[in-house]
Design a protein around this motif. Sequence first.
Motif, PDB file in Angstrom:
ATOM      1  N   ILE A  59      15.630   4.748  11.451  1.00  0.00           N
ATOM      2  CA  ILE A  59      14.423   3.965  11.196  1.00  0.00           C
ATOM      3  C   ILE A  59      14.667   2.586  11.788  1.00  0.00           C
ATOM      4  N   LEU A  60      13.780   2.153  12.658  1.00  0.00           N
ATOM      5  CA  LEU A  60      13.910   0.843  13.281  1.00  0.00           C
ATOM      6  C   LEU A  60      12.951  -0.134  12.614  1.00  0.00           C
ATOM      7  N   ALA A  61      13.425  -1.349  12.380  1.00  0.00           N
ATOM      8  CA  ALA A  61      12.600  -2.388  11.767  1.00  0.00           C
ATOM      9  C   ALA A  61      12.718  -3.654  12.609  1.00  0.00           C
ATOM     10  N   PRO A  62      11.669  -4.448  12.670  1.00  0.00           N
ATOM     11  CA  PRO A  62      11.697  -5.642  13.530  1.00  0.00           C
ATOM     12  C   PRO A  62      12.520  -6.816  12.987  1.00  0.00           C
ATOM     13  N   CYS A 106      22.204   0.533   6.096  1.00  0.00           N
ATOM     14  CA  CYS A 106      21.433  -0.469   6.828  1.00  0.00           C
ATOM     15  C   CYS A 106      22.364  -1.146   7.834  1.00  0.00           C
ATOM     16  N   ILE A 107      21.994  -1.086   9.100  1.00  0.00           N
ATOM     17  CA  ILE A 107      22.814  -1.671  10.166  1.00  0.00           C
ATOM     18  C   ILE A 107      21.955  -2.693  10.911  1.00  0.00           C
ATOM     19  N   SER A 109       0.804  -1.225   0.000  1.00  0.00           N
ATOM     20  CA  SER A 109       0.000   0.000   0.000  1.00  0.00           C
ATOM     21  C   SER A 109       0.840   1.280   0.000  1.00  0.00           C
ATOM     22  N   GLY A 110       2.158   1.155  -0.023  1.00  0.00           N
ATOM     23  CA  GLY A 110       3.008   2.338  -0.076  1.00  0.00           C
ATOM     24  C   GLY A 110       3.418   2.883   1.280  1.00  0.00           C
ATOM     25  N   LYS A 111       3.364   2.044   2.323  1.00  0.00           N
ATOM     26  CA  LYS A 111       3.731   2.515   3.665  1.00  0.00           C
ATOM     27  C   LYS A 111       5.193   2.924   3.746  1.00  0.00           C
ATOM     28  N   THR A 112       6.085   2.137   3.143  1.00  0.00           N
ATOM     29  CA  THR A 112       7.513   2.460   3.233  1.00  0.00           C
ATOM     30  C   THR A 112       7.786   3.844   2.652  1.00  0.00           C
ATOM     31  N   GLN A 117      16.512  -4.323   5.358  1.00  0.00           N
ATOM     32  CA  GLN A 117      17.172  -4.307   4.049  1.00  0.00           C
ATOM     33  C   GLN A 117      16.228  -3.799   2.960  1.00  0.00           C
ATOM     34  N   GLN A 118      14.958  -4.179   3.017  1.00  0.00           N
ATOM     35  CA  GLN A 118      13.983  -3.690   2.038  1.00  0.00           C
ATOM     36  C   GLN A 118      13.821  -2.173   2.151  1.00  0.00           C
ATOM     37  N   ILE A 119      13.746  -1.678   3.368  1.00  0.00           N
ATOM     38  CA  ILE A 119      13.599  -0.236   3.587  1.00  0.00           C
ATOM     39  C   ILE A 119      14.818   0.500   3.049  1.00  0.00           C
TER      40      ILE A 119
END
Length: 137
Positions: A96-99, A124-125, A60-63, A105-107
């Motif tokens: 930006i934090l990702a779970p 990306c870390i 839906s375009g959230k990123t 990596q996608q972000i």
Amino acid sequence: EVSGEGSPHPIDTYSPETIGEDLYRNTQRCGYEKPTPVQKYSIPIEDAGRDLMACAQTGSGKTAGFLFPIIISMLKLGGRDPPETGRRRTYPEALILAPTRELAQQIEVEARRFTYCTGIASVCIYGGAEVREQLRQ
């Protein structure tokens, strides 16, 4: 759904006036023609200095909906000067934090597409990778 008093009006199109020249060029390059519902609201909400919490389906375009306001803000304000006592010349401006590693990596792939030729670098870390290389980046 937008809540709160004085909610900003959504944008209907991408244009240099609504998202800036550099980001507009990159959205066109990536084939983005018009904002998704999440993006329509996220850009003016950020521009008004308000908080955003968005829920939507995959695809839906959230990123882009949360990256665009960050990129727009960074392009408008520029980077901060490094601290006088710091040894490095560059410091993070946004986090930006990702779970999961995969989502991080996608972000980062999307962030690189939208910051192309803007002077903004994305890194990306994540855990389990070589620390020195991540610090170097």
